[in-house]
Enzyme design. Structure first.
Site, PDB file in Angstrom:
ATOM      1  N   CYS A  57      -3.584  -2.190   8.672  1.00 61.39           N
ATOM      2  CA  CYS A  57      -4.047  -1.483   7.469  1.00 61.39           C
ATOM      3  C   CYS A  57      -4.839  -0.220   7.766  1.00 61.39           C
ATOM      4  O   CYS A  57      -4.429   0.881   7.402  1.00 61.39           O
ATOM      5  CB  CYS A  57      -4.872  -2.428   6.599  1.00 61.39           C
ATOM      6  SG  CYS A  57      -3.926  -3.791   5.883  1.00 61.39           S
ATOM      7  N   ASN A 104     -10.045   1.428   2.070  1.00 62.21           N
ATOM      8  CA  ASN A 104      -9.829   1.197   3.499  1.00 62.21           C
ATOM      9  C   ASN A 104     -10.341   2.354   4.349  1.00 62.21           C
ATOM     10  O   ASN A 104     -10.884   2.140   5.443  1.00 62.21           O
ATOM     11  CB  ASN A 104      -8.343   0.956   3.779  1.00 62.21           C
ATOM     12  CG  ASN A 104      -7.949  -0.486   3.507  1.00 62.21           C
ATOM     13  OD1 ASN A 104      -8.771  -1.317   3.148  1.00 62.21           O
ATOM     14  ND2 ASN A 104      -6.672  -0.786   3.681  1.00 62.21           N
ATOM     15  N   GLU A 125      -7.131  -9.922   6.985  1.00 67.09           N
ATOM     16  CA  GLU A 125      -6.500 -10.912   7.846  1.00 67.09           C
ATOM     17  C   GLU A 125      -7.572 -11.848   8.403  1.00 67.09           C
ATOM     18  O   GLU A 125      -8.628 -11.421   8.841  1.00 67.09           O
ATOM     19  CB  GLU A 125      -5.742 -10.229   8.976  1.00 67.09           C
ATOM     20  CG  GLU A 125      -4.541  -9.444   8.475  1.00 67.09           C
ATOM     21  CD  GLU A 125      -3.675  -8.915   9.611  1.00 67.09           C
ATOM     22  OE1 GLU A 125      -3.358  -9.687  10.532  1.00 67.09           O
ATOM     23  OE2 GLU A 125      -3.320  -7.727   9.554  1.00 67.09           O
ATOM     24  N   GLU A 130      -3.256  -4.669  -2.847  1.00 65.94           N
ATOM     25  CA  GLU A 130      -3.876  -5.862  -2.269  1.00 65.94           C
ATOM     26  C   GLU A 130      -5.108  -5.457  -1.452  1.00 65.94           C
ATOM     27  O   GLU A 130      -5.154  -4.371  -0.878  1.00 65.94           O
ATOM     28  CB  GLU A 130      -2.866  -6.617  -1.407  1.00 65.94           C
ATOM     29  CG  GLU A 130      -2.167  -5.797  -0.339  1.00 65.94           C
ATOM     30  CD  GLU A 130      -2.941  -5.703   0.964  1.00 65.94           C
ATOM     31  OE1 GLU A 130      -3.902  -6.489   1.134  1.00 65.94           O
ATOM     32  OE2 GLU A 130      -2.592  -4.862   1.803  1.00 65.94           O
ATOM     33  N   THR A 137       0.857  -1.184   0.000  1.00 66.13           N
ATOM     34  CA  THR A 137       0.000   0.000   0.000  1.00 66.13           C
ATOM     35  C   THR A 137       0.889   1.229   0.000  1.00 66.13           C
ATOM     36  O   THR A 137       1.646   1.458   0.945  1.00 66.13           O
ATOM     37  CB  THR A 137      -0.918  -0.001   1.232  1.00 66.13           C
ATOM     38  OG1 THR A 137      -1.726  -1.176   1.206  1.00 66.13           O
ATOM     39  CG2 THR A 137      -1.817   1.230   1.235  1.00 66.13           C
ATOM     40  N   PHE A 151     -19.547  -4.362   7.966  1.00 63.03           N
ATOM     41  CA  PHE A 151     -18.829  -3.287   8.645  1.00 63.03           C
ATOM     42  C   PHE A 151     -19.751  -2.357   9.413  1.00 63.03           C
ATOM     43  O   PHE A 151     -19.465  -1.182   9.596  1.00 63.03           O
ATOM     44  CB  PHE A 151     -17.966  -2.488   7.654  1.00 63.03           C
ATOM     45  CG  PHE A 151     -16.793  -3.267   7.133  1.00 63.03           C
ATOM     46  CD1 PHE A 151     -15.565  -3.221   7.775  1.00 63.03           C
ATOM     47  CD2 PHE A 151     -16.924  -4.082   6.014  1.00 63.03           C
ATOM     48  CE1 PHE A 151     -14.496  -3.953   7.312  1.00 63.03           C
ATOM     49  CE2 PHE A 151     -15.854  -4.825   5.540  1.00 63.03           C
ATOM     50  CZ  PHE A 151     -14.635  -4.767   6.193  1.00 63.03           C
TER      51      PHE A 151
END
Length: 439
Positions: free
Chosen positions: A262, A210, A154, A150, A121, A251
């Site tokens: 991240c 993100n 995780e 990417e 990133t 979320f």
């Protein structure tokens, strides 16, 4: 295809293993000799469900190799992935020293047409910097630099890589586009798209994705705080808005904030990148502030229950990783809770299925570690839940009653339901829901 992956951290190891799984010959390069020795001997160096099986199979079948020698590692490779750390610097911007250091070394090693891929990133404009850095030493070597961010979560990274929602490829080169199309074709056979765009748009896409998810989580945590003041139930609100297809269900679960490698880093980096071009990203500034506060959201509740006196109080803590199915403790809310409780004089015994070694290295003997979740409860006056591991969701409540000295639970991940806790006679406080007072 022969592929090289520079860096064997979380992204690099998952990337290299998954590309080997589709028949490519992959060489992973890292300067850490101890890590390379372990990987070569079949010892996986990260915890990620499902990765060990693929890793061992491809190692055994000769498609996955490891070396500390950069020249040896990239020999014959058509595509070289840079999966290197980009930690935040003092001002919050991404540190590109690892990426540019390797790029400089690559400049004198390229032989034949090669595609250099930024998998890390990285800030907008990094592809240009990598291209310039390589070109200074590459002479007449023919190469392209591509941005291919990417999107690995995780805990489910293998599934995310093998069955991606989309693949983002930033390149202005038709030759590089064809190679990347060929490489990713096996992963999108069900029709999910490979989206080609310019390099800068690809770089920004990762940060935007993100940051948006971090904002969505943080919004729900603010709603949860409001629910507690207004007497509403955040679970009902979550279901109500999540059924709107424009919003979606994911979320929206309230808790004690996001952590990991991240979201915190990427939100901070995007704010810093905006600042450098004269833009004040006010929403994300607020997201960072609210999330930082949310990590210790349970602490005032705990102090209030014990009437402000935590000195010598025995507290059990379930969960140390920032999320389940990982051993990653970077920016984990549990660490902030531990720090606040220790400063107040509490005595903490913790359990986590995977993350205890990392916390032990970090905190030493400042807290105690249990061999299982029930041992952590022995003599404790309260239980704090900081990570929603599956094993915590349906525990043996009969056994808990014999080990937990005080029937008090502070649930930072809303693992249990209020009516259930009320029926079992617990004092139970969670996030955004009515507290259950023990009678």
């Amino acid at each position: 295809m022969r592929i090289s992956v520079i860096g064997t951290g979380y992204v690099g190891l998952v990337t290299g293993t998954c590309f080997a799984e589709t028949g490519n010959t992959v060489t992973c390069v890292d300067i850490d000799q101890n890590k390379i020795k372990k990987l070569t001997n079949g010892e996986i160096t990260i915890y990620e469900p499902g990765l060990d099986h693929l890793f061992l199979r491809n190692l055994k079948e000769g498609r996955l190799h490891f070396t500390t020698n950069l020249a040896e590692g990239i020999k014959g490779s058509k595509i070289i992935f840079l999966a290197l750390p980009t930690p935040p610097g003092e001002d919050g911007s991404a540190d590109l020293s690892y990426v540019l250091g390797v790029s400089e070394a690559l400049g004198g090693l390229l032989d034949g047409y090669t595609v250099i891929v930024d998998k890390s990133t990285v800030p907008v404009g990094t592809a240009d910097l990598v291209r310039e850095t390589i070109a200074r030493k590459a002479g007449l070597s023919d190469f392209d630099v591509v941005s291919n961010p990417e999107f690995l979560r995780e805990g489910v990274a293998v599934d995310d890589f093998m069955k991606p929602d989309r693949v983002i490829v930033g390149t202005s080169s038709e030759k590089a586009k064809q190679l990347m199309q060929q490489l990713y074709a096996p992963f999108v056979r069900q029709g999910n798209p490979i989206l080609f765009m310019d390099e800068r748009s690809a770089e920004l896409t990762k940060y935007a994705a993100n940051s948006f998810l971090a904002a969505k989580i943080t919004f729900m945590n603010e709603i949860a705080r409001l629910c507690e003041r207004l007497g509403a139930d955040v679970d009902m609100v979550r279901r109500g808005i999540g059924s709107d297809e424009r919003i979606g269900k994911r979320f929206l679960f309230p808790g004690i904030g996001y952590g990991g490698s991240c979201f915190p880093k990427d939100v901070q980096a995007l704010v810093q990148a905006a600042s450098k071009v004269g833009y004040d990203f006010r929403i994300l500034q607020s997201v960072m502030e609210v999330n930082q506060d949310q990590k210790t959201f349970l602490v005032p509740k705990i102090k209030r229950y014990f009437q402000g006196d935590l000195k010598g109080r025995a507290i059990a803590l379930w969960g140390l990783a920032f999320k389940p199915n990982t051993d990653d403790i970077r920016e984990a809310p549990a660490l902030y809770i531990i720090d606040a409780l220790l400063n107040a004089g509490a005595v903490i015994t913790a359990f986590d299925p995977e993350a205890m070694p990392g916390v032990r290295r970090l905190l030493g003997d400042r807290i105690r570690f249990a061999s299982n979740q029930y041992e952590a409860l022995e003599g404790a006056e309260a239980l704090v839940i900081a990570t929603e591991w599956s094993a915590f969701r349906t525990p043996d409540f009969d056994l808990m009653e014999t080990t937990l000295k005080g029937k008090v639970i502070f649930d930072g991940r809303n693992v249990f339901e209020g009516p259930q806790m009320e029926a079992l006679g617990y004092h139970y406080e969670s996030v955004g829901r009515k507290p259950i007072q023990r009678t």
